[in-house]
Every structure is written in structure tokens, then in C-alpha cells.
Design a protein around this motif. Structure first.
Motif, mmCIF file in Angstrom:
data_model
loop_
_atom_site.group_PDB
_atom_site.id
_atom_site.type_symbol
_atom_site.label_atom_id
_atom_site.label_comp_id
_atom_site.label_asym_id
_atom_site.label_seq_id
_atom_site.Cartn_x
_atom_site.Cartn_y
_atom_site.Cartn_z
ATOM 1 N N LEU A 15 51.748 -1.406 -15.952
ATOM 2 C CA LEU A 15 52.061 -1.081 -14.561
ATOM 3 C C LEU A 15 51.295 -1.983 -13.604
ATOM 4 C CD1 LEU A 15 51.856 2.807 -14.615
ATOM 5 C CD2 LEU A 15 53.901 1.411 -14.562
ATOM 6 N N HIS A 16 51.905 -2.210 -12.452
ATOM 7 C CA HIS A 16 51.208 -2.958 -11.418
ATOM 8 C C HIS A 16 50.544 -1.981 -10.472
ATOM 9 C CE1 HIS A 16 52.431 -7.074 -12.069
ATOM 10 N NE2 HIS A 16 53.612 -6.634 -12.423
ATOM 11 N N LEU A 17 49.565 -2.508 -9.771
ATOM 12 C CA LEU A 17 48.974 -1.716 -8.702
ATOM 13 C C LEU A 17 49.849 -1.915 -7.470
ATOM 14 C CD1 LEU A 17 45.308 -2.907 -9.235
ATOM 15 C CD2 LEU A 17 46.134 -0.583 -9.663
ATOM 16 N N LEU A 18 49.812 -0.925 -6.602
ATOM 17 C CA LEU A 18 50.565 -1.033 -5.348
ATOM 18 C C LEU A 18 49.574 -0.986 -4.201
ATOM 19 C CD1 LEU A 18 53.356 -1.000 -3.901
ATOM 20 C CD2 LEU A 18 53.215 1.501 -3.933
ATOM 21 N N ARG A 19 49.789 -1.844 -3.189
ATOM 22 C CA ARG A 19 48.935 -1.795 -1.999
ATOM 23 C C ARG A 19 49.840 -1.659 -0.773
ATOM 24 N NH1 ARG A 19 45.210 -5.177 -3.312
ATOM 25 N NH2 ARG A 19 46.480 -6.990 -2.925
ATOM 26 N N ILE A 20 49.574 -0.638 0.027
ATOM 27 C CA ILE A 20 50.361 -0.422 1.238
ATOM 28 C C ILE A 20 49.443 -0.503 2.458
ATOM 29 C CG2 ILE A 20 51.654 1.314 2.566
ATOM 30 C CD1 ILE A 20 53.065 2.135 0.049
ATOM 31 N N THR A 21 49.899 -1.239 3.459
ATOM 32 C CA THR A 21 49.142 -1.358 4.711
ATOM 33 C C THR A 21 50.016 -0.845 5.849
ATOM 34 O OG1 THR A 21 47.994 -3.305 3.851
ATOM 35 C CG2 THR A 21 47.926 -2.980 6.233
ATOM 36 N N TYR A 22 49.458 0.028 6.680
ATOM 37 C CA TYR A 22 50.245 0.571 7.796
ATOM 38 C C TYR A 22 49.413 0.628 9.068
ATOM 39 C CZ TYR A 22 47.674 4.941 7.612
ATOM 40 O OH TYR A 22 46.664 5.874 7.681
ATOM 41 N N ASP A 83 50.971 13.421 8.656
ATOM 42 C CA ASP A 83 49.783 14.029 9.247
ATOM 43 C C ASP A 83 49.915 14.053 10.776
ATOM 44 O OD1 ASP A 83 47.054 14.470 10.157
ATOM 45 O OD2 ASP A 83 46.432 13.995 8.107
ATOM 46 N N GLN A 84 49.744 15.244 11.349
ATOM 47 C CA GLN A 84 49.953 15.415 12.792
ATOM 48 C C GLN A 84 48.857 14.775 13.642
ATOM 49 O OE1 GLN A 84 52.717 17.085 14.162
ATOM 50 N NE2 GLN A 84 53.392 16.863 12.030
ATOM 51 N N ARG A 85 47.779 14.340 12.987
ATOM 52 C CA ARG A 85 46.676 13.779 13.773
ATOM 53 C C ARG A 85 46.982 12.381 14.299
ATOM 54 N NH1 ARG A 85 42.006 15.058 9.472
ATOM 55 N NH2 ARG A 85 43.773 14.713 8.068
ATOM 56 N N HIS A 86 48.030 11.767 13.753
ATOM 57 C CA HIS A 86 48.430 10.456 14.282
ATOM 58 C C HIS A 86 49.944 10.367 14.370
ATOM 59 C CE1 HIS A 86 48.686 8.400 10.041
ATOM 60 N NE2 HIS A 86 49.175 9.608 10.035
ATOM 61 N N ARG A 87 50.436 9.315 15.030
ATOM 62 C CA ARG A 87 51.896 9.154 15.219
ATOM 63 C C ARG A 87 52.245 7.669 15.192
ATOM 64 N NH1 ARG A 87 51.123 10.890 21.495
ATOM 65 N NH2 ARG A 87 50.128 8.945 22.097
ATOM 66 N N GLY A 88 53.538 7.400 15.236
ATOM 67 C CA GLY A 88 54.000 6.002 15.252
ATOM 68 C C GLY A 88 53.690 5.273 13.960
ATOM 69 N N PHE A 89 53.649 6.018 12.858
ATOM 70 C CA PHE A 89 53.326 5.453 11.541
ATOM 71 C C PHE A 89 54.316 4.338 11.181
ATOM 72 C CE2 PHE A 89 53.851 5.287 7.002
ATOM 73 C CZ PHE A 89 52.565 5.364 6.512
ATOM 74 N N LYS A 90 53.802 3.147 10.880
ATOM 75 C CA LYS A 90 54.692 2.029 10.531
ATOM 76 C C LYS A 90 54.062 1.193 9.419
ATOM 77 C CE LYS A 90 57.854 -1.263 11.224
ATOM 78 N NZ LYS A 90 57.851 -2.359 12.183
ATOM 79 N N ILE A 91 54.815 1.051 8.319
ATOM 80 C CA ILE A 91 54.300 0.236 7.205
ATOM 81 C C ILE A 91 54.445 -1.247 7.544
ATOM 82 C CG2 ILE A 91 54.700 -0.433 4.797
ATOM 83 C CD1 ILE A 91 55.214 2.470 4.162
ATOM 84 N N LEU A 92 53.337 -1.986 7.413
ATOM 85 C CA LEU A 92 53.355 -3.431 7.688
ATOM 86 C C LEU A 92 53.540 -4.240 6.416
ATOM 87 C CD1 LEU A 92 50.376 -3.879 10.208
ATOM 88 C CD2 LEU A 92 52.806 -3.645 10.730
ATOM 89 N N ARG A 93 52.877 -3.777 5.355
ATOM 90 C CA ARG A 93 52.939 -4.498 4.081
ATOM 91 C C ARG A 93 53.021 -3.525 2.919
ATOM 92 N NH1 ARG A 93 53.531 -9.415 5.428
ATOM 93 N NH2 ARG A 93 52.018 -10.487 6.731
ATOM 94 N N THR A 138 54.188 -6.429 16.073
ATOM 95 C CA THR A 138 54.862 -7.719 16.286
ATOM 96 C C THR A 138 53.948 -8.912 15.959
ATOM 97 O OG1 THR A 138 54.253 -7.491 18.610
ATOM 98 C CG2 THR A 138 56.522 -6.913 18.012
ATOM 99 N N HIS A 139 52.687 -8.617 15.623
ATOM 100 C CA HIS A 139 51.743 -9.696 15.252
ATOM 101 C C HIS A 139 51.054 -9.321 13.947
ATOM 102 C CE1 HIS A 139 52.303 -10.253 19.580
ATOM 103 N NE2 HIS A 139 51.992 -11.512 19.387
ATOM 104 N N VAL A 140 51.848 -9.266 12.893
ATOM 105 C CA VAL A 140 51.318 -8.811 11.595
ATOM 106 C C VAL A 140 50.210 -9.733 11.099
ATOM 107 C CG1 VAL A 140 51.948 -8.195 9.219
ATOM 108 C CG2 VAL A 140 53.544 -7.773 11.066
ATOM 109 N N GLU A 141 50.271 -11.012 11.544
ATOM 110 C CA GLU A 141 49.245 -11.965 11.094
ATOM 111 C C GLU A 141 47.854 -11.551 11.586
ATOM 112 O OE1 GLU A 141 51.553 -12.572 13.332
ATOM 113 O OE2 GLU A 141 50.550 -13.369 15.108
ATOM 114 N N ILE A 142 47.804 -10.861 12.736
ATOM 115 C CA ILE A 142 46.504 -10.385 13.256
ATOM 116 C C ILE A 142 45.996 -9.256 12.357
ATOM 117 C CG2 ILE A 142 45.315 -9.296 15.217
ATOM 118 C CD1 ILE A 142 46.146 -12.035 15.985
ATOM 119 N N ALA A 143 46.907 -8.377 11.972
ATOM 120 C CA ALA A 143 46.527 -7.292 11.052
ATOM 121 C C ALA A 143 46.018 -7.884 9.745
ATOM 122 C CB ALA A 143 47.723 -6.373 10.802
#
Ligand SMILES: Cc1cc2nc3c(=O)[nH]c(=O)nc-3n(C[C@H](O)[C@H](O)[C@H](O)COP(=O)(O)O)c2cc1C
Length: 227
Positions: A15-22, A83-93, A138-143
Motif C-alpha cells: 500500500l501507498h501512504l496518502l497525504r492530503i493538504t487542505y 467539524d463545525q469549528r471551521h468552514r470553507g474546507f477545500k482540499i489543495l493536494r 488561488t495561490h497553491v504555490e504559497i501553501a
């Protein structure tokens, strides 16, 4: 399941590992105590789930990178997204990986400020106000730059070949650990000052003080170490 067991399972099953950035933004301003509670949750749950990662918080914005076994990552990200503690959840990678970036950290935490940004190569002129969900979307390179700059220094396996260089790696680990504890301790002090305004510590803060003391006494607490 421990980190070692998870890795072994990945290797044996191929199996591969998975990495998610949001990215996301806080639903309402996080108090210092709320932030500490969130980090406690990460430090309790993540080692059990074989997860490691980085959480950057600043200007009311979260940038988090989580890595681990495919199913574990998908499941926690699903939970976090609701989770209600945050909003606008968006996966970048969303990327498959063969090795971890954050081997030692159940959830490395960085609080982003104008001052801390001055130390990030390539972002010295970057204003903290721009660290927000819409700009990063809109500037994923900064992230990417931010994430890379907060990766632990001792990640290069070639360093392990020479004893001298190995010592440098160990020192960097120790320094990283110190900086993490310093950040957490600073948060706790701010939290106690917050409560000081009302003259008494509440139960949550007493519990956090206790747990922080224990963590500072046992310097490895909260870290996920490969065995
Ligand atoms: C910005 C943000 C990041 C989070 N990161 C994690 C995490 O890395 N690990 C985790 O277990 N929970 C994390 N949480 C909390 C989860 O959304 C959820 O509340 C928690 O996993 C529930 O844990 P429990 O089942 O032990 O109550 C995060 C929440 C927020 C708002």
C-alpha cells in the motif's frame, strides 16, 4: 495501531501512504484554550490512527497536511471536513507518497505571525492578511512553500550514512522538539492569562496545565517515533 505496525502493513500489502493538504477558516475566533483543545485531540487520536502531519494556523485560517495509511487519512479528513469549528474546507493536494514528511510528529503545529513569516525563505514580504482561504485557494504555490518550509529539517536519509551527520540530525530533532514545546507552552501561558481576567482557572485549563506539564517532563510525549 502504532506507526510501525501501520508502516509494516503498508509495506506487506504494497500500500501507498496518502497525504492530503487542505485549507479552511475558523467559524468563529478560536480562543487559545480552544486551540489547545484541538491540538490535544490531534495528539491523542493521531498516534492511535498512525497519522502524522502539520497544522499551520494564523489570521483565522487553517492549513493542514495529514499523512498515513489511505483509509485512515480519508476517514479523518472526512471527519475534519464536517467539524463545525471551521468552514470553507477545500482540499489543495491529494498525493500518494512512499515516505512520510512528518515522521516524528503526530501533528506538528505552527502559529503563523508576521514575525514568523519573516523567517520563511521566499515569503519574507508576504503579509499575514494574505494567509486566508481565498488567497491560498488561488495561490497553491504559497501553501506549498509554507508546508515545505515547516517540514522537519532532518528528512534526508543520506544524512544517516555518516555518524557526524547523524548527530546533526539528532540535534535538529531535539531543537524541533524544543521549539514545539515552547510554542505549546506560550499558548498555555496566554490561555492562563485569558482566564486570569476572571480570577480563577476552570477545569479545562487545569487539565491542560497538567497535561502540558507531563508533556514537558517527558520530552517525547506527543511524538510518533518509528521503532
Ligand atoms: C482545523 C482542524 C484540524 C483537525 N485535525 C485533526 C487531526 O489531525 N486529528 C484528529 O483526530 N482530529 C482533528 N480535528 C478534530 C476532528 O474534526 C474531530 O473533532 C475529532 O477527530 C473527533 O475526535 P473524537 O472522535 O476523539 O471525539 C481537527 C479539527 C479541526 C477544526
Amino acid at each position: 495501531m502504532t506507526w510501525a505496525a501501520t508502516t509494516l502493513k503498508c509495506i506487506t500489502k504494497g500500500l501507498h501512504l496518502l497525504r492530503i493538504t487542505y485549507i479552511s477558516e475558523e467559524s468563529k475566533p478560536f480562543s487559545i484554550s480552544a486551540l489547545l483543545e484541538l491540538l490535544q485531540q490531534c495528539h491523542i487520536n493521531n498516534p492511535r490512527l498512525g497519522l502524522t502531519g502539520l497544522l499551520i494556523y494564523g489570521n483565522g485560517t487553517f492549513l493542514q497536511s495529514i499523512e498515513g495509511e489511505d483509509e485512515a487519512v480519508k476517514s479523518i479528513v472526512d471527519k475534519i471536513s464536517q467539524d463545525q469549528r471551521h468552514r470553507g474546507f477545500k482540499i489543495l493536494r491529494k498525493e500518494l507518497a512512499t515516505e512520510r514528511f512528518y515522521t516524528d510528529w503526530s501533528m506538528r503545529f505552527e502559529r503563523l505571525t508576521e514575525e514568523s513569516l519573516r523567517k520563511v525563505p521566499g515569503l519574507r514580504e508576504f503579509a499575514i492578511k494574505k494567509f486566508n482561504r481565498d488567497y491560498l485557494d488561488t495561490h497553491v504555490e504559497i501553501a506549498d512553500l509554507l508546508i515545505d518550509s515547516h517540514r522537519p529539517a532532518a528528512q534526508n536519509p543520506a544524512l544517516d550514512k555518516e555518524v557526524r551527520e547523524k548527530q546533526i540530525v539528532e540535534l535538529r530533532h531535539a531543537l524541533d522538539a524544543c521549539q514545539q514545546r515552547q510554542q505549546m507552552a506560550a499558548l498555555l501561558i496566554e490561555s492562563v492569562m485569558e482566564t486570569g481576567k476572571h480570577s480563577r482557572l476552570d477545569n479545562t485549563q487545569l487539565r491542560l496545565c497538567n497535561s502540558m506539564l507531563n508533556s514537558m517532563r517527558k520530552s517525547t510525549k506527543g511524538r510518533v517515533r518509528p521503532t
